[in-house]
Design a protein around this motif. Structure first.
Motif, PDB file in Angstrom:
ATOM      1  N   ARG A   1       5.463  12.915  -2.348  1.00 20.26           N
ATOM      2  CA  ARG A   1       6.431  12.001  -2.424  1.00 20.26           C
ATOM      3  C   ARG A   1       5.036  10.805  -1.342  1.00 20.26           C
ATOM      4  O   ARG A   1       4.596  11.227  -0.598  1.00 20.26           O
ATOM      5  N   GLY A   2       5.590   9.509  -1.859  1.00 15.56           N
ATOM      6  CA  GLY A   2       5.172   8.492  -1.538  1.00 15.56           C
ATOM      7  C   GLY A   2       5.851   7.021  -0.535  1.00 15.56           C
ATOM      8  O   GLY A   2       7.215   7.132  -1.345  1.00 15.56           O
ATOM      9  N   GLY A   3       5.674   6.816   0.476  1.00 16.00           N
ATOM     10  CA  GLY A   3       6.487   5.550   1.033  1.00 16.00           C
ATOM     11  C   GLY A   3       5.062   3.979   0.884  1.00 16.00           C
ATOM     12  O   GLY A   3       3.728   4.111   0.499  1.00 16.00           O
ATOM     13  N   TRP A   4       6.191   2.645   0.233  1.00 19.02           N
ATOM     14  CA  TRP A   4       5.344   1.838   0.214  1.00 19.02           C
ATOM     15  C   TRP A   4       5.063   1.151   1.486  1.00 19.02           C
ATOM     16  O   TRP A   4       6.480   0.934   1.885  1.00 19.02           O
ATOM     17  N   LEU A   5       4.426   0.536   1.867  1.00 16.95           N
ATOM     18  CA  LEU A   5       4.221  -0.581   3.310  1.00 16.95           C
ATOM     19  C   LEU A   5       3.589  -1.901   2.761  1.00 16.95           C
ATOM     20  O   LEU A   5       2.778  -1.962   2.250  1.00 16.95           O
ATOM     21  N   HIS A   6       3.806  -3.147   3.574  1.00 21.74           N
ATOM     22  CA  HIS A   6       2.775  -4.213   3.529  1.00 21.74           C
ATOM     23  C   HIS A   6       1.819  -4.280   4.341  1.00 21.74           C
ATOM     24  O   HIS A   6       2.301  -3.137   5.539  1.00 21.74           O
ATOM     25  N   PRO A   7       0.629  -4.374   3.659  1.00 19.98           N
ATOM     26  CA  PRO A   7      -0.428  -3.976   4.753  1.00 19.98           C
ATOM     27  C   PRO A   7      -0.686  -5.440   5.561  1.00 19.98           C
ATOM     28  O   PRO A   7      -1.783  -6.391   6.234  1.00 19.98           O
ATOM     29  N   GLN A   8       0.808  -4.542   6.565  1.00 18.72           N
ATOM     30  CA  GLN A   8       0.624  -5.341   8.516  1.00 18.72           C
ATOM     31  C   GLN A   8       0.904  -4.681   9.248  1.00 18.72           C
ATOM     32  O   GLN A   8       1.978  -4.217   8.834  1.00 18.72           O
TER      33      GLN A   8
ATOM     34  N   VAL B   1       1.012  -0.908   0.166  1.00 16.56           N
ATOM     35  CA  VAL B   1      -0.099   0.315  -0.401  1.00 16.56           C
ATOM     36  C   VAL B   1       1.053   1.074   0.105  1.00 16.56           C
ATOM     37  O   VAL B   1       2.502   0.986   0.430  1.00 16.56           O
ATOM     38  N   ARG B   2       0.730   2.166  -0.373  1.00 16.75           N
ATOM     39  CA  ARG B   2       0.918   3.409  -1.166  1.00 16.75           C
ATOM     40  C   ARG B   2       0.049   4.664   0.210  1.00 16.75           C
ATOM     41  O   ARG B   2      -0.259   4.549   0.244  1.00 16.75           O
ATOM     42  N   LEU B   3       1.719   4.569   1.054  1.00 21.53           N
ATOM     43  CA  LEU B   3       1.658   5.664   2.507  1.00 21.53           C
ATOM     44  C   LEU B   3       1.610   7.478   1.587  1.00 21.53           C
ATOM     45  O   LEU B   3       2.873   7.507   0.949  1.00 21.53           O
ATOM     46  N   VAL B   4       0.683   8.283   2.230  1.00 21.04           N
ATOM     47  CA  VAL B   4       0.805   9.984   1.610  1.00 21.04           C
ATOM     48  C   VAL B   4       0.761  10.468   2.404  1.00 21.04           C
ATOM     49  O   VAL B   4      -0.063  10.342   3.683  1.00 21.04           O
ATOM     50  N   ALA B   5       1.458  11.977   2.490  1.00 19.85           N
ATOM     51  CA  ALA B   5       0.865  12.655   3.635  1.00 19.85           C
ATOM     52  C   ALA B   5       0.239  13.102   3.184  1.00 19.85           C
ATOM     53  O   ALA B   5       0.025  13.787   2.036  1.00 19.85           O
ATOM     54  N   LEU B   6      -0.763  13.608   4.419  1.00 20.31           N
ATOM     55  CA  LEU B   6      -2.076  14.980   4.549  1.00 20.31           C
ATOM     56  C   LEU B   6      -1.403  15.986   4.868  1.00 20.31           C
ATOM     57  O   LEU B   6      -1.618  16.014   6.785  1.00 20.31           O
ATOM     58  N   GLY B   7      -0.868  17.166   4.579  1.00 22.60           N
ATOM     59  CA  GLY B   7      -0.490  18.230   5.749  1.00 22.60           C
ATOM     60  C   GLY B   7       0.877  17.799   6.468  1.00 22.60           C
ATOM     61  O   GLY B   7       1.137  17.097   5.852  1.00 22.60           O
ATOM     62  N   PRO B   8       1.281  18.248   6.945  1.00 25.79           N
ATOM     63  CA  PRO B   8       2.258  18.701   7.898  1.00 25.79           C
ATOM     64  C   PRO B   8       2.595  17.384   8.643  1.00 25.79           C
ATOM     65  O   PRO B   8       3.929  16.828   8.582  1.00 25.79           O
TER      66      PRO B   8
END
Length: 128
Positions: free
Chosen positions: A79-86, A58-65
């Motif tokens: 920018r995004g970061g990738w994480l196993h959904p665990q 899953v891709r994580l993104v920042a929403l605000g600071p």
């Protein structure tokens, strides 16, 4: 003469010639394997640092600071970061500080939305 030539002596250098990544059993990598088999792009989990197919993370993104959310469509700008959904990967990423680093945020970051997303999508809690 075979192999690269040392510029000053005109003799073959002692360095072995490089082989393309994935061209042999010792040179295989997850990226080369994905390209060779026709699977999708490969990403690295910011928690466990293992590589996996883009569709498996899953891709994580920042929403605000300081708020981090899951980008379900995997196409939000920035920018995004990738994480196993665990939960274990999320806990590792938080402990190591890689969520803030990957998204270039100032710690601490709020990941309650990510944990809520995991709970809503049936991801078992860590240790169960």
């Amino acid at each position: 003469m075979d192999g690269p030539v040392a510029p000053e002596s005109g003799t073959p250098s002692s360095r072995p010639t490089s082989t393309p990544v994935g061209s042999g059993p010792a040179g295989s990598s997850a990226v080369a394997d994905a390209a060779r088999t026709g699977r999708g792009p490969v990403r690295t989990c910011i928690g466990c640092r293992r590589r996996g197919e883009r569709s498996d993370l899953v891709r994580l993104v920042a929403l605000g600071p300081a708020t981090v959310v899951v980008d379900e469509r995997r196409s939000a700008p920035g920018r995004g970061g990738w994480l196993h959904p665990q939960h274990s990967c999320l806990e590792l990423a938080l402990r190591r500080g890689t969520v803030a680093r990957a998204l270039r945020l100032q710690p601490p970051v709020d990941t309650t939305a990510v944990a809520s997303w995991m709970a809503l999508n049936g991801v078992p809690a860590a240790g169960t």
